[in-house]
Design a protein around this motif. Structure first.
Motif, mmCIF file in Angstrom:
data_model
loop_
_atom_site.group_PDB
_atom_site.id
_atom_site.type_symbol
_atom_site.label_atom_id
_atom_site.label_comp_id
_atom_site.label_asym_id
_atom_site.label_seq_id
_atom_site.Cartn_x
_atom_site.Cartn_y
_atom_site.Cartn_z
ATOM 1 N N CYS A 295 0.826 -1.213 0.000
ATOM 2 C CA CYS A 295 0.000 0.000 0.000
ATOM 3 C C CYS A 295 0.860 1.262 0.000
ATOM 4 N N HIS A 298 -0.977 4.274 3.180
ATOM 5 C CA HIS A 298 -0.917 4.203 4.640
ATOM 6 C C HIS A 298 0.544 4.083 5.069
ATOM 7 N N CYS A 305 -3.853 -0.128 6.998
ATOM 8 C CA CYS A 305 -4.403 -1.082 6.023
ATOM 9 C C CYS A 305 -5.253 -2.107 6.772
ATOM 10 N N CYS A 443 -6.590 1.620 0.622
ATOM 11 C CA CYS A 443 -5.249 1.236 0.196
ATOM 12 C C CYS A 443 -5.113 1.494 -1.303
HETATM 13 ZN ZN LIG Z 1 -3.219 0.620 3.080
#
Ligand SMILES: [Zn+2]
Ligand SMILES: [Zn+2]
Length: 526
Positions: A295, A298, A305, A443
């Protein structure tokens, strides 16, 4: 190096800069060893009437000068070229007292290239007057093709190349596929020989790269498959066979070039380390772990996530950052040589013609990498996109050089010096985009959307809503008003104007189009 003086006229005070390995530095016993200064750190030490700037080597001394220009003279280089330079005009300068021993947190630092990167104190692909002055380095990432050219080997040895669907065939691609049969003793022998020959030709090389070509097409022969670990996920499909291959090559190369680090990838289908507890990496391997298919929205240190909330857990080619965090630790436990590959510019967003607002993660992630003992840092950087991604690049470089900088103070400094009277509205404009990403809270990854510009454009239509764009427009218009008459700042604000206009146009086109279908789960996305 040399001493430079000011004050030859009678009555002027004399101040001397002792740059490099001067007698004065030796007399003052300033440290100059690798243990204290790393590969290219430096010491700043004030004396009565002067200052010692002593690097561990010439590059370190240059970094010491740039550090002084920043700390004492408030100089900044926000982007390459004149528009990026901030050099305050003052009739008097105060150098102040310095007693600084600086060892760079990351031994290998690679954000951008050329002179701008040198000024950011990066040490890979940096130049001075067009001359390469950084770490002597060979090749970027995917190198099977370079090291085992099919036109040289395939006719006599098709068995050196991957068996795919029962055939050993080549495609015309120079970058993707055409993988090697990495368990073949002839491949290990020839490739090692070619790698050694490349190093013989350039013996000053410190880092050389060994990694499969991009894309899939890995060998399906029984001998290669027997090296894999059954039952592991997509991210470990080829981890063990490549780990064994890398060790074989690294051991051969070490006999002749023991001090060269061989940079190998930990990427996609070989992102995870092998589970095999018997596997120990050769000490001259440098693992470059790619933060792709994880991701981007984040922070690594957090738990943003969340399965079923911020991402669809059924996607086989996506894992949350909590898992990436574990991967960093697993690799780091096995090797002191861990190198991160980040994506502060990414193809999907470039193809969509849209910004990639990642300040909210990168400001936290780079110091986190340092805390985990990461040795090298790299981010992708598209040199044509400074107007969209310039802050990603600049702030990544600042933290890559010094992850101890306070992120909020760094942001303040960047907006204040970069935009002067327009600092507040520019900050509000840029951070409106960052906040929108954070509040959207999903995400973001190739592993979830695929890599097409359509898919990336579509997700950004949900983030940068007309209300967010209107807010950005208001702040930017105010900034434009405030910098009128300040040519350097106006030029920087104009870059953000270009970004915002492009963004509005490209998002409007995207909104008018139907949403792209999600990528089918079993298609290779590279
Ligand atoms: Zn994430
Ligand atoms: Zn094979």
């Amino acid at each position: 190096m040399n001493e430079s003086r000011k004050g030859d006229q009678p009555g002027e005070a004399c101040y001397t800069f002792y740059t490099g390995a001067t007698r004065r530095a030796a007399a003052a016993r300033v440290p100059s060893g690798e243990r204290t200064l790393g590969r290219d750190g430096f010491v700043l030490r004030s004396l009565p009437g002067g200052l010692i700037i002593r690097g561990r080597n010439d590059l370190g001394t240059v970094f010491g000068v740039y550090e002084l220009l920043e700390r004492a003279f408030d100089v900044r280089w926000f982007m390459p070229g004149e528009a990026g330079e901030h050099v305050p005009r003052r009739s008097r300068v105060r150098i102040g007292q310095h007693r600084l021993v600086f060892k760079p947190a990351f031994r290998v630092r690679w954000v951008g290239k050329g002179e701008w990167s040198l000024r950011q104190r990066m040490n890979a692909y940096v130049t001075a007057d067009g001359r390469s002055v950084g770490i002597p380095w060979k090749w970027h990432f995917h190198t099977f093709r370079i090291l085992m050219p099919p036109e040289r080997y395939f006719a006599d040895h098709p068995d050196y190349y991957a068996l795919v669907n029962g055939k050993r065939e080549l495609t015309a691609s120079q970058t993707h596929g055409n993988q090697l049969c990495t368990s073949h003793p002839g491949v290990i022998r020839e490739l090692s020989r070619n790698l050694i020959a490349a190093l013989d030709a350039e013996p000053e090389t410190e880092i050389v790269t060994l990694s499969p070509n991009d894309g899939g097409g890995f060998c399906e022969c029984a001998r290669c498959r027997a090296l894999d670990e059954p039952g592991r996920d997509w991210f470990a499909r080829y981890s063990r066979r490549l780990a064994i291959f890398n060790n074989e090559v690294a051991t051969r190369v070490a006999r002749r070039h023991p001090n060269v680090l061989i940079k190998v990838g930990a990427y996609a289908m070989y992102a995870r380390p092998p589970a095999d507890p018997a596997w120990r990496p050769a000490p001259n391997l440098f693992f470059q772990l790619c933060h792709l298919y994880f991701c981007h929205n984040h922070a690594l240190a957090g738990d943003g996530c969340r399965a079923g909330v911020t991402y669809d857990p059924d996607r086989a080619r996506f894992l949350p950052n909590q898992t990436f965090r574990e991967l960093v630790r697993q690799w780091r436990k096995r090797s002191p040589h861990l190198f991160i590959y980040e994506y502060y510019a990414i193809g999907g967003m470039a193809r969509a013609g849209l910004p990639w607002p990642l300040l909210h993660t990168l400001l936290a992630d780079i110091p986190w990498y340092r805390d985990e003992g990461v040795e090298g840092f790299y981010t992708q950087l598209d040199d044509t996109l400074w107007h969209r991604l310039g802050l990603n690049y600049y702030l990544a470089a600042k933290l890559c050089w010094n992850p101890d900088l306070d992120p909020q103070a760094l942001l303040d400094d960047t907006f204040r010096k970069g935009y002067g009277r327009a600092a507040a509205p520019m900050r509000a404009c840029i951070l409106a985009m960052e906040r929108a990403m954070e509040q959207w809270n999903r995400c973001v990854s190739y592993g979830l959307f695929g890599e097409s510009g359509e898919a990336f454009g579509y997700f950004l239509t949900q983030v940068l809503t007309p209300a967010v764009l209107a807010r950005m427009e208001r702040h930017l218009a105010r900034a434009e008003h405030l910098v009128a008459g300040d040519a350097a700042r106006a030029a920087r604000v104009a870059l953000t104007r270009r970004m915002l206009d492009e963004t509005r146009r490209n998002l409007a086109a995207r909104r008018a189009a139907p949403p792209p279908p999600p990528p089918p789960p079993e298609v290779e996305h590279f």
